[in-house]
Design a protein around this motif. Structure first.
Motif, PDB file in Angstrom:
ATOM      1  N   THR A 259      49.665  74.866   2.428  1.00 41.48           N
ATOM      2  CA  THR A 259      49.109  74.027   1.359  1.00 41.48           C
ATOM      3  C   THR A 259      50.226  73.210   0.708  1.00 41.48           C
ATOM      4  N   ALA A 260      51.346  73.868   0.426  1.00 45.49           N
ATOM      5  CA  ALA A 260      52.468  73.166  -0.215  1.00 45.49           C
ATOM      6  C   ALA A 260      52.991  72.056   0.689  1.00 45.49           C
ATOM      7  N   LEU A 261      53.058  72.339   1.968  1.00 46.81           N
ATOM      8  CA  LEU A 261      53.556  71.362   2.947  1.00 46.81           C
ATOM      9  C   LEU A 261      52.647  70.128   3.004  1.00 46.81           C
ATOM     10  N   LYS A 262      51.336  70.383   2.978  1.00 48.73           N
ATOM     11  CA  LYS A 262      50.391  69.257   3.025  1.00 48.73           C
ATOM     12  C   LYS A 262      50.497  68.437   1.748  1.00 48.73           C
ATOM     13  N   GLU A 263      50.676  69.122   0.618  1.00 51.86           N
ATOM     14  CA  GLU A 263      50.816  68.389  -0.654  1.00 51.86           C
ATOM     15  C   GLU A 263      52.071  67.513  -0.655  1.00 51.86           C
ATOM     16  N   ARG A 264      53.126  68.019  -0.041  1.00 53.06           N
ATOM     17  CA  ARG A 264      54.373  67.235   0.002  1.00 53.06           C
ATOM     18  C   ARG A 264      54.293  66.102   1.023  1.00 53.06           C
ATOM     19  N   GLN A 265      53.243  66.123   1.823  1.00 54.96           N
ATOM     20  CA  GLN A 265      53.061  65.163   2.915  1.00 54.96           C
ATOM     21  C   GLN A 265      54.306  65.094   3.795  1.00 54.96           C
ATOM     22  N   CYS A 266      54.819  66.278   4.076  1.00 58.54           N
ATOM     23  CA  CYS A 266      56.071  66.369   4.812  1.00 58.54           C
ATOM     24  C   CYS A 266      55.856  66.085   6.300  1.00 58.54           C
ATOM     25  N   LYS A 267      56.778  65.330   6.908  1.00 62.45           N
ATOM     26  CA  LYS A 267      56.618  64.970   8.323  1.00 62.45           C
ATOM     27  C   LYS A 267      57.722  65.578   9.193  1.00 62.45           C
ATOM     28  N   GLU A 268      58.753  66.122   8.552  1.00 66.31           N
ATOM     29  CA  GLU A 268      59.892  66.622   9.319  1.00 66.31           C
ATOM     30  C   GLU A 268      59.799  68.116   9.565  1.00 66.31           C
ATOM     31  N   GLY A 269      60.295  68.562  10.704  1.00 68.45           N
ATOM     32  CA  GLY A 269      60.341  69.997  10.975  1.00 68.45           C
ATOM     33  C   GLY A 269      59.366  70.410  12.061  1.00 68.45           C
ATOM     34  N   VAL A 270      59.560  71.628  12.528  1.00 69.19           N
ATOM     35  CA  VAL A 270      58.770  72.122  13.663  1.00 69.19           C
ATOM     36  C   VAL A 270      57.275  72.157  13.318  1.00 69.19           C
ATOM     37  N   VAL A 271      56.936  72.664  12.135  1.00 68.30           N
ATOM     38  CA  VAL A 271      55.514  72.835  11.804  1.00 68.30           C
ATOM     39  C   VAL A 271      54.813  71.478  11.632  1.00 68.30           C
ATOM     40  N   PRO A 272      55.335  70.554  10.794  1.00 70.89           N
ATOM     41  CA  PRO A 272      54.660  69.256  10.679  1.00 70.89           C
ATOM     42  C   PRO A 272      54.483  68.571  12.028  1.00 70.89           C
ATOM     43  N   ARG A 273      55.494  68.667  12.890  1.00 71.70           N
ATOM     44  CA  ARG A 273      55.389  68.033  14.209  1.00 71.70           C
ATOM     45  C   ARG A 273      54.268  68.665  15.034  1.00 71.70           C
ATOM     46  N   MET A 274      54.174  69.973  14.949  1.00 75.84           N
ATOM     47  CA  MET A 274      53.128  70.681  15.696  1.00 75.84           C
ATOM     48  C   MET A 274      51.751  70.291  15.151  1.00 75.84           C
ATOM     49  N   LEU A 275      51.665  70.167  13.826  1.00 73.48           N
ATOM     50  CA  LEU A 275      50.374  69.803  13.220  1.00 73.48           C
ATOM     51  C   LEU A 275      49.954  68.393  13.654  1.00 73.48           C
ATOM     52  N   GLN A 276      50.958  67.528  13.823  1.00 74.29           N
ATOM     53  CA  GLN A 276      50.631  66.158  14.230  1.00 74.29           C
ATOM     54  C   GLN A 276      50.001  66.100  15.627  1.00 74.29           C
ATOM     55  N   PHE A 277      50.275  67.094  16.434  1.00 73.76           N
ATOM     56  CA  PHE A 277      49.723  67.121  17.791  1.00 73.76           C
ATOM     57  C   PHE A 277      48.224  67.378  17.817  1.00 73.76           C
ATOM     58  N   ILE A 278      47.727  68.036  16.753  1.00 73.04           N
ATOM     59  CA  ILE A 278      46.360  68.559  16.806  1.00 73.04           C
ATOM     60  C   ILE A 278      45.339  67.478  17.193  1.00 73.04           C
ATOM     61  N   ALA A 279      45.485  66.315  16.601  1.00 69.05           N
ATOM     62  CA  ALA A 279      44.474  65.267  16.838  1.00 69.05           C
ATOM     63  C   ALA A 279      44.753  64.442  18.093  1.00 69.05           C
ATOM     64  N   THR A 280      45.847  64.702  18.796  1.00 69.26           N
ATOM     65  CA  THR A 280      46.196  63.863  19.958  1.00 69.26           C
ATOM     66  C   THR A 280      45.549  64.391  21.241  1.00 69.26           C
ATOM     67  N   ASP A 281      45.576  63.567  22.304  1.00 64.94           N
ATOM     68  CA  ASP A 281      45.009  64.008  23.594  1.00 64.94           C
ATOM     69  C   ASP A 281      45.763  65.231  24.112  1.00 64.94           C
ATOM     70  N   LYS A 282      47.097  65.165  23.996  1.00 62.07           N
ATOM     71  CA  LYS A 282      47.913  66.303  24.465  1.00 62.07           C
ATOM     72  C   LYS A 282      47.538  67.569  23.718  1.00 62.07           C
TER      73      LYS A 282
END
Ligand code: HEM
Length: 508
Positions: A259-282
C-alpha cells in the motif's frame, strides 16, 4: 455384519495389500541402481537413525560408508544424496537440465508459493522468466559496482554509528542484529525502494519472520511437514504452527508495504518492476500477479539477508579466534592506495589476502549446508548410476567443503589455502577454487552470487577498517571464547552460530 459386507471388506484389504506390494516392488526396481543407506526400518526407513537436527553432518558421515552417491528413505520417500564435488558437478553442471527441478512439498505449496517463487518453483518457463528478470533488476538497482557501493554507503554509516556507541561506552554487544539490519536495509532498498532508520520496528518483524522461515524450510526436522502433513496438522505440530505464523507475518508486512509503495507511486526496484509486468503480454503469458511480486520479494529479502548477515557475524566470531586474520586484512587495506572511509570494490584486486579470507569463510562455515533440495526432471544418471525422474536430491555442500581429500585440515580456518606461494589469489578456474560451491552450481545456482560476493567484501572491509573486534569482558574473565566450529551451529536452511557477545575498539 452380513457375509457380503465382510467379503467385500476382505477383498478391499487384499487389494490394498497387493497394491502396496506392487508399489514396493516397482519402487525397488526404480531405485535399484543407487546404493542405499542401511539399516532401514519398516515404515520409518532411515528416519529412525538420521538425526534431522544435524542431518548435513550425519549424511556426510554416511557418505564415508555408502559412497558419494547414495539414497536414503525417509518414511515413504527415496531421496538421492550427493556428497562429493565430482558427483555434484556431474549432476548440476553436466546434467544441469535434468537436475534443475524443485520437489513438490507441502511446505512450499501453502498459498501456492511454489507457483510464484524463484526459490521453490520447479524448472518451468515461468521460473526461467523470473530468474532472468530478477537478475536483470538486481543488476540495474544494485549490481553495478558503483551503484552497489552507493546502496551500501548509508547502511554502513548507520552500522558504524551503532557499533561506535557500544565501543565508546566500553560495552560488549551481540553483533547479529546490528549487521542484520544494515544488510536487510540494502535488500529493502533494492526491492521496495525504501530507506528505514535502524531503530524502526520493521527490522524486528523481519528478523522474527526470518527465524520462523529458516526453521521451517530447512532439510532438517521440519521435513516432517512434507512427509506427514496430515499428522502435523492434526496434532498441531510445532512446525505447522510456526509455518502458519511465518506466512501470516509475511502477508501482514507485505500488505502494508505494498500500500505504501503504491501511494508513493514508486517505479524503481524489483517489486515495482515486477508489478509493471502484470498488465503486459509477457506478464499474462507467465501468470505474473501480485502474488508473484510478493513471493519474489520474500525470496530476495530472506535469501539476500540471512546468508550475508550470518557470514559477516561468523567472520567477527572467527576474528576472536584468529586475531591475526583481522590484523592482516587491516594491514592490506592500509597498504592499498584506497584511503577513503568506504572501501572500494575497484580495490579488490589489490587485496588477495582479504579475498582469500572471504572464500575460506564461505567454505569453512558452509552456511547453506544442503543447498535447496533439487528434483530430477527426467530419467538421468550421476557418475554412471541411473537416477529416475521425479526424485528429490540433496546436494551436500557441507560434505564437499569439508572433504579432507581436497581441503587438508578442513576444520581449521586457513585463508592461505586459496593463495599461491607468492601470496596471489588463485584464479576462479584454479582446481581448488572450482571445488568451492558455496552458491551451488548449474541452472539453480544462487541468483545473487555476484551481488552477494561484492556486498560481503564491502561490508567486511568496512568493519575491519573502522573497528578491531575483541572478546567480551565476560569471556575474557572466564578465559574462554564462544564456539566457532560450524559443527556446533544451529541447523536451518541457513546455519547460525549461537548468539555471542564481543567488544569493538575504534580504529582512529
Ligand atoms: C553469502 C551469501 C549467499 C550464499 C552463500 C548463498 C547460497 C545459495 C545457495 C547454496 C543456493 C541454492 C542453490 C541450489 O539450489 O543449488 C542459493 C539460492 C538462491 N539465492 Fe543465494 N546465497 C547468498 C546470497 C544471496 C543473495 C544476496 C541473494 C539475493 C540478492 C540470493 C538469492 C538467491 C535466490 C533467489 C536463490 C534461488 C535460486 C533458484 O532457486 O533458482 N542469495 N543461494
Amino acid at each position: 455384519m452380513s457375509l457380503e459386507t465382510s467379503t467385500l471388506g476382505g477383498a478391499a484389504v487384499l487389494l490394498l495389500c497387493v497394491y502396496a506390494a506392487s508399489c514396493a516392488i516397482s519402487s525397488r526396481r526404480k531405485y535399484s541402481g543407487i546404493p542405499k543407506a542401511n539399516p532401514r526400518l519398516p515404515f520409518l526407513g532411515n528416519a529412525g537413525s538420521l538425526d534431522m537436527s544435524r542431518c548435513h553432518i550425519v549424511l556426510a558421515e554416511w557418505a564415508k560408508r555408502f559412497g558419494p552417491v547414495f539414497r536414503i528413505k525417509i518414511f515413504a520417500e527415496e531421496i538421492l544424496v550427493l556428497s562429493s564435488y565430482e558427483s555434484v558437478h556431474d549432476a548440476l553442471v553436466q546434467k544441469n537440465a535434468a537436475f534443475a527441478g524443485r520437489p513438490p512439498m507441502y511446505r512450499t505449496s501453502q498459498q501456492n508459493r511454489n507457483k510464484h517463487s524463484v526459490v521453490w518453483q520447479t524448472y518451468t518457463p515461468k521460473l526461467q522468466f523470473l530468474r532472468r528478470e530478477t537478475a536483470q533488476t538486481l543488476k540495474v538497482y544494485g549490481g553495478g559496482l558503483d551503484l552497489l557501493e552507493q546502496r551500501c554507503a548509508p547502511e554502513l554509516q548507520r552500522m558504524r554509528n551503532r557499533i561506535q556507541r557500544e565501543a565508546k561506552a566500553g560495552r560488549s554487544f551481540d553483533p547479529f542484529d546490528v549487521i542484520y539490519d544494515a544488510v536487510c536495509n540494502v535488500m529493502l532498498r533494492i526491492t521496495l525502494d525504501t530507506n528505514f532508520e535502524h531503530e524502526a520496528t520493521i527490522f524486528k518483524t523481519i528478523r522474527d519472520m526470518n527465524r520462523l522461515f529458516n526453521d521451517t524450510f530447512s532439510s532438517g526436522s521440519a521435513t516432517a511437514l512434507d512427509l506427514l502433513p496430515w499428522l502435523c496438522e492434526l496434532r498441531g505440530h510445532d512446525y505447522a504452527n510456526r509455518l502458519k505464523q511465518a506466512l501470516k507475518m509475511r502477508d501482514d508486512f507485505w500488505e502494508k508495504e505494498l500500500t505504501a509503495l503504491k501511494e508513493r507511486q514508486c517505479k524503481e526496484g524489483v517489486v515495482p518492476r515486477m508489478l509493471q509486468f502484470i498488465a503486459t503480454d509477457k506478464g499474462k503469458k507467465h501468470d505474473i500477479t501480485e502474488d508473484t511480486a510478493k513471493e519474489v520479494f520474500t525470496n530476495l529479502i530472506l535469501a539476500g539477508t540471512d546468508t550475508t548477515s550470518t557470514a559477516l557475524t561468523c567472520l567477527l566470531l572467527l576474528f576472536l579466534h584468529y586475531p591475526e586474520v583481522q590484523e592482516k586484512m587491516r594491514a592490506e587495506l592500509s597498504d592499498s592506495s584506497d584511503k577513503q572511509s568506504m572501501p572500494k570494490l575497484s580495490g579488490l584486486n589489490n587485496m588477495p589476502y582479504s579475498q582469500a579470507v572471504l572464500l575460506e569463510l564461505l567454505r569453512y562455515i558452509s552456511h547453506v549446508p544442503l543447498a535447496v533440495p533439487h528434483y530430477t526432471m527426467y530419467d538421468t544418471s550421476v557418475l554412471g548410476i541411473p537416477v529416475p525422474k521425479d526424485m528429490t536430491v540433496y546436494v551436500n555442500l557441507w560434505s564437499i567443503h569439508h572433504d579432507r581429500l581436497h581441503w587438508p585440515e578442513p576444520w581449521t580456518f586457513k585463508p592461505n589455502r586459496f593463495l599461491d606461494s607468492e601470496g596471489n589469489i588463485y584464479p576462479p578456474t584454479h582446481p581448488i577454487r572450482r571445488k568451492l560451491l558455496a552458491f551451488g552450481a548449474g541452472r539453480r545456482v544462487c541468483l545473487g552470487e555476484a551481488f552477494a560476493k561484492h556486498r560481503l567484501f564491502i561490508f567486511a572491509l568496512f568493519l575491519v577498517k573502522h573497528f578491531r573486534f575483541l572478546p567480551s569482558d565476560e569471556d575474557n574473565r572466564a578465559n574462554r571464547l564462544p564456539p566457532v566450529d560450524p559443527r556446533t551451529y544451529e541447523m536451518g536452511l541457513v546455519l547460525h552460530p549461537h548468539r555471542f557477545h564481543l567488544k569493538a575498539e575504534i580504529i582512529q
